[in-house]
Design an enzyme around this catalytic site. Structure first.
Site, short mmCIF file in Angstrom:
data_model
loop_
_atom_site.label_atom_id
_atom_site.label_comp_id
_atom_site.label_asym_id
_atom_site.label_seq_id
_atom_site.Cartn_x
_atom_site.Cartn_y
_atom_site.Cartn_z
N ASN A 122 -13.26 3.63 -1.30
CA ASN A 122 -12.54 2.56 -1.06
C ASN A 122 -12.86 1.55 0.07
O ASN A 122 -12.84 1.67 1.02
CB ASN A 122 -10.93 2.87 -0.73
N HIS A 178 -9.09 1.32 -5.47
CA HIS A 178 -8.35 0.48 -4.68
C HIS A 178 -6.89 0.92 -4.72
O HIS A 178 -6.45 1.21 -5.94
CB HIS A 178 -8.56 -1.25 -4.91
N ARG A 206 -9.75 -11.39 -3.84
CA ARG A 206 -10.02 -10.18 -4.07
C ARG A 206 -10.41 -9.80 -5.35
O ARG A 206 -10.49 -8.69 -5.76
CB ARG A 206 -8.65 -9.43 -3.61
N ASP A 259 -25.89 -2.74 -1.20
CA ASP A 259 -27.35 -2.38 -1.12
C ASP A 259 -27.40 -0.75 -1.08
O ASP A 259 -28.05 0.05 -1.55
CB ASP A 259 -28.07 -3.06 -0.15
N TYR A 262 0.78 -1.18 -0.13
CA TYR A 262 0.13 0.00 0.04
C TYR A 262 0.83 1.39 -0.03
O TYR A 262 0.27 2.44 -0.17
CB TYR A 262 -1.05 0.23 1.11
#
Ligand code: DQA
Length: 145
Positions: free
Chosen positions: A74, A100, A111, A87, A23
């Site tokens: 995200n 992402h 994923r 929903d 990340y």
């Protein structure tokens, strides 16, 4: 001035220390700051919210209907599991772009599935923190023009 809610899901509060090889080293505050500055130049207002709670993210999506013109979202780990968040996105009229940091398709198979993608306007994955920036450009060039 159009406004965008930047919504960050679980564990993204740990950016900077969490799996930096995946990340990057940037913190969530730094990402939000970069987005506020880039958006200001585009004449767009940014508000940002992070939660580790599914219900709080659902509430934020509901509120976006009243106070935002778009959502950059995200959903993190909930991407792959949450019918309730899907929903909530489907229930609101405000366009939502899924982002992402990592390329989810280059990672574990679990994923590869997003429950949210079919109800989002589009999806950006794999460009590091700049995935958020690209989503901001998408709003500027496509939604707000
Ligand atoms: C993520 C990818 C997800 O699979 C993961 O659970 C995250 C972060 C990303 O930004 O790359 O927490 O959404």
């Amino acid at each position: 001035m159009p406004s965008i809610l930047v919504l960050h899901g679980p564990n993204l509060n740990l950016l900077g220390q969490r799996e930096p090889d995946v990340y990057g080293a940037i913190t969530l505050d730094d990402i939000n700051q970069q987005l506020v500055e880039a958006a200001a130049e585009m004449g767009i207002e940014i508000s940002a919210f992070q939660s580790n709670q599914e219900g709080a993210l659902i509430d934020a999506l509901h509120q976006a209907e009243q106070n935002a013109d778009g959502v950059i979202f995200n959903p993190a780990g909930y991407t792959h599991t949450s019918v309730a968040l899907r929903d909530a996105v489907a229930a609101i009229e405000v366009p939502v772009v899924e982002v992402h940091i990592s390329n989810v398709y280059a990672r574990e198979e679990f994923r590869h599935k997003s429950l949210l993608s079919p109800v989002c306007m589009g999806k950006i994955t794999g460009f590091g923190w700049r995935s958020y920036l690209l989503a901001l450009y998408a709003f500027k060039e496509i939604v707000f023009e």
